[in-house]
Design a protein around this motif. Structure first.
Motif, PDB file in Angstrom:
ATOM      1  N   ARG A 265     130.962  62.010  64.992  1.00 46.08           N
ATOM      2  CA  ARG A 265     131.905  61.527  65.995  1.00 46.08           C
ATOM      3  C   ARG A 265     133.222  62.295  65.878  1.00 46.08           C
ATOM      4  O   ARG A 265     133.712  62.548  64.800  1.00 46.08           O
ATOM      5  CB  ARG A 265     132.187  60.037  65.773  1.00 46.08           C
ATOM      6  CG  ARG A 265     131.251  59.109  66.476  1.00 46.08           C
ATOM      7  CD  ARG A 265     131.792  57.710  66.401  1.00 46.08           C
ATOM      8  NE  ARG A 265     132.064  57.362  65.025  1.00 46.08           N
ATOM      9  CZ  ARG A 265     131.145  56.950  64.169  1.00 46.08           C
ATOM     10  NH1 ARG A 265     129.906  56.822  64.555  1.00 46.08           N
ATOM     11  NH2 ARG A 265     131.476  56.670  62.946  1.00 46.08           N
ATOM     12  N   ARG A 266     133.770  62.673  67.012  1.00 42.06           N
ATOM     13  CA  ARG A 266     135.098  63.294  67.042  1.00 42.06           C
ATOM     14  C   ARG A 266     135.773  62.834  68.314  1.00 42.06           C
ATOM     15  O   ARG A 266     136.004  63.606  69.235  1.00 42.06           O
ATOM     16  CB  ARG A 266     134.974  64.818  67.047  1.00 42.06           C
ATOM     17  CG  ARG A 266     134.500  65.394  65.749  1.00 42.06           C
ATOM     18  CD  ARG A 266     134.242  66.862  65.913  1.00 42.06           C
ATOM     19  NE  ARG A 266     135.326  67.658  65.356  1.00 42.06           N
ATOM     20  CZ  ARG A 266     135.355  68.988  65.421  1.00 42.06           C
ATOM     21  NH1 ARG A 266     134.399  69.643  66.023  1.00 42.06           N
ATOM     22  NH2 ARG A 266     136.345  69.652  64.894  1.00 42.06           N
ATOM     23  N   GLU A 267     136.055  61.565  68.332  1.00 47.16           N
ATOM     24  CA  GLU A 267     136.493  60.927  69.560  1.00 47.16           C
ATOM     25  C   GLU A 267     137.885  61.368  69.996  1.00 47.16           C
ATOM     26  O   GLU A 267     138.215  61.323  71.161  1.00 47.16           O
ATOM     27  CB  GLU A 267     136.486  59.415  69.313  1.00 47.16           C
ATOM     28  CG  GLU A 267     136.115  58.597  70.512  1.00 47.16           C
ATOM     29  CD  GLU A 267     136.051  57.128  70.124  1.00 47.16           C
ATOM     30  OE1 GLU A 267     136.772  56.333  70.732  1.00 47.16           O
ATOM     31  OE2 GLU A 267     135.293  56.785  69.179  1.00 47.16           O
ATOM     32  N   TYR A 268     138.691  61.778  69.020  1.00 45.48           N
ATOM     33  CA  TYR A 268     140.115  62.021  69.329  1.00 45.48           C
ATOM     34  C   TYR A 268     140.524  63.466  69.106  1.00 45.48           C
ATOM     35  O   TYR A 268     141.622  63.759  68.685  1.00 45.48           O
ATOM     36  CB  TYR A 268     140.990  61.115  68.445  1.00 45.48           C
ATOM     37  CG  TYR A 268     140.518  59.695  68.341  1.00 45.48           C
ATOM     38  CD1 TYR A 268     140.803  58.776  69.359  1.00 45.48           C
ATOM     39  CD2 TYR A 268     139.785  59.254  67.238  1.00 45.48           C
ATOM     40  CE1 TYR A 268     140.371  57.464  69.271  1.00 45.48           C
ATOM     41  CE2 TYR A 268     139.349  57.941  67.139  1.00 45.48           C
ATOM     42  CZ  TYR A 268     139.646  57.054  68.157  1.00 45.48           C
ATOM     43  OH  TYR A 268     139.221  55.761  68.079  1.00 45.48           O
ATOM     44  N   LYS A 269     139.584  64.396  69.349  1.00 50.25           N
ATOM     45  CA  LYS A 269     139.894  65.779  69.014  1.00 50.25           C
ATOM     46  C   LYS A 269     140.868  66.410  70.021  1.00 50.25           C
ATOM     47  O   LYS A 269     140.731  66.244  71.216  1.00 50.25           O
ATOM     48  CB  LYS A 269     138.623  66.617  68.957  1.00 50.25           C
ATOM     49  CG  LYS A 269     138.834  67.958  68.267  1.00 50.25           C
ATOM     50  CD  LYS A 269     137.568  68.782  68.226  1.00 50.25           C
ATOM     51  CE  LYS A 269     137.332  69.551  69.501  1.00 50.25           C
ATOM     52  NZ  LYS A 269     138.395  70.517  69.829  1.00 50.25           N
ATOM     53  N   SER A 270     141.825  67.155  69.481  1.00 48.53           N
ATOM     54  CA  SER A 270     142.768  67.884  70.329  1.00 48.53           C
ATOM     55  C   SER A 270     142.112  69.176  70.793  1.00 48.53           C
ATOM     56  O   SER A 270     141.102  69.605  70.235  1.00 48.53           O
ATOM     57  CB  SER A 270     144.032  68.191  69.527  1.00 48.53           C
ATOM     58  OG  SER A 270     143.692  68.847  68.322  1.00 48.53           O
ATOM     59  N   PRO A 271     142.691  69.835  71.822  1.00 43.76           N
ATOM     60  CA  PRO A 271     142.113  71.108  72.283  1.00 43.76           C
ATOM     61  C   PRO A 271     142.260  72.199  71.233  1.00 43.76           C
ATOM     62  O   PRO A 271     143.115  72.113  70.361  1.00 43.76           O
ATOM     63  CB  PRO A 271     142.977  71.453  73.507  1.00 43.76           C
ATOM     64  CG  PRO A 271     143.704  70.211  73.880  1.00 43.76           C
ATOM     65  CD  PRO A 271     143.835  69.410  72.634  1.00 43.76           C
TER      66      PRO A 271
END
Length: 425
Positions: A405-411
């Motif tokens: 899971r990487r729900e909050y990844k920035s660009p």
DNA sequence: TCTGGGGTCCTAGGACCC
DNA sequence: TCTGGGGTCCTAGGACCC
């Protein structure tokens, strides 16, 4: 060796600071960064620290406080951090070519040649330059040894009045500083040694500096003795200027959701072999054996538990992904048991040697298989030029059911054309 | 519901060899 | 059948780091 000067440069709250570089709106806001799989909090900005959030705590246990203070949460974005780290390190070489990149967010500089100038001013200049060029705040500690520069860095960071820069070289109050800090503040003294030292009534760094050498060596091995000598100002641990080849390469990860089939586990293992092999070929090496492992979720005490590992030797050391996947799958056949919910798996490549040193097996008439070498090189080149996983083996799919899971990844602001930051003027 | 990942080094002890 | 010293290599376990 006496009369050396080292600086330890440490990026403050590195991952959190990276997330702020392209988000000026978050400049003074609390930010936390999560581990893989959005599991634990691994980095916090100082605003988040001030709110009482702790490193290493699982996200779900911090939910309350995060929502209450509207804290900004990010999944880890190692592509971004790696790129910003490279920029920091490159900028540091302006100040000394004698540099050891110690970790993603730390570097040692040899400043012995600068001992006649004002070292604190020089360190402040480094700090300003890094902030101006890369946007990352750093702290600088200066000492006669690497261990002392680490300690100085900690002091510079801890007390606002030093503004992130502290020089302990020939410090008139060195003894007082040593008596003030606990042994656990020393680089190389971890949890177990701290416990042992406290039990033996060695509490402050001063106690440690005054301890008996023979006793230290007996209790803490030669490395512990080096640490003590370094605290006394005698440099024993030199800069490591080139990056040594890895002796083991590990790839492992928890699953985003539990895995219950052998097929999925086999896919995940193929994926880890692929990653590990890429880094093996990057250092022009081959491996002589591989280990696979997997386990159920140890936190779920009421569910059946099973963990196992299997090591397989290779007849001829190599770095060819498809063959290694086959070997790994044979290992899986030997130890897999159905009826469990698996939580993680991984692989270790071991017995690593440079490609040029490999011994061919007695009856291995091909020696180097040029066809395989060419295929894998072509795949590496394509993936390097056009982005990760453009070509993969059929042993795992693009839509990985077990992916993290990487729900909050920035660009990926700095490494992907499609994700560049936008500036509106 | 949810609990990280990737490394290194040192030492002791056993297997094996001459 | 028993006896000795010296050495290497490998592995597991324990410590540390970020």
């Amino acid at each position: 060796m006496k009369n050396k000067i080292f600086a330890l440069i440490d990026c403050n709250c590195f991952y959190a600071s990276c997330e702020k570089v392209f988000r000026p709106d978050l400049k003074d806001s609390p930010v936390v960064v999560l581990s893989n799989n959005d599991g634990c909090i691994v980095a916090l900005s100082k605003e988040a620290k001030n709110l009482g959030i702790k490193r290493g705590v699982p996200l779900f246990k911090s939910r309350g406080i995060i929502e209450k203070h509207d804290i900004n949460v990010f999944s880890s974005n190692y592509t971004l951090y790696g790129d910003i780290s490279a920029r920091v390190m490159k900028t540091l070489t302006l100040f000394s070519h004698d540099i050891e990149i110690y970790s993603i967010d730390e570097a040692f500089l040899n400043l012995t040649d600068f001992k006649h100038i004002d070292l604190v001013k020089y360190a402040q200049k480094i700090k300003e330059t890094i902030y101006k060029c890369v946007g990352i705040p750093i702290s600088v500690g200066i000492g006669e040894t690497k261990t002392l520069s680490k300690l100085a860095n900690k002091i510079g960071k801890k007390y606002n009045k030093f503004d992130g820069v502290f020089n302990i070289v020939n410090h008139p109050a060195k003894e007082k500083i040593f008596s003030f800090f606990d042994v656990s503040d020393v680089w190389g003294i971890g949890f177990e040694y701290t416990k042992m030292l406290h039990k033996n009534n060695i509490n402050s760094i001063l106690d440690l500096v005054n301890a008996d050498d023979v006793w230290i060596k007996k209790k803490m091995t030669i490395k512990g003795l080096y640490t003590v000598w370094e605290l006394r100002g005698d440099s024993c641990i030199d800069l490591e200027k080139y990056i040594p080849d890895k002796k083991n390469i590990l790839s492992s990860r928890s699953f985003g959701s539990p895995v219950t089939s052998k097929k999925e586990l086999a896919e995940a293992i193929a994926y880890h072999i692929t990653l590990a092999c890429e880094s093996l070929r990057e250092q022009n090496s081959v491996c002589s054996f591989i280990t696979i492992f997997f386990s159920t979720n140890r936190f779920k005490e009421n569910e059946p538990q099973y963990m196992n590992a299997k090591t397989m030797p290779l007849l001829t050391p190599h770095a060819y992904t498809p063959d290694l996947i086959n070997t790994a799958h044979k290992a899986l056949d030997l130890i897999y048991k159905s009826g469990y919910k698996f939580k993680n798996c991984g692989v270790v490549l071991g017995g690593i040697l440079p490609l040029s040193h490999r011994q061919l097996a007695l009856f291995d008439d091909h020696g180097i298989d040029y066809k395989k070498t060419n295929i894998i090189k072509a795949i590496d080149d394509i993936n390097d030029s056009y982005g990760k996983e453009k070509i993969i083996t059929g042993a795992f799919k693009y839509n990985k059911s077990w992916a993290m899971r990487r729900e909050y990844k920035s660009p990926n602001y700095t490494t992907n054309w499609n994700e560049l930051p936008l500036v509106k003027a």
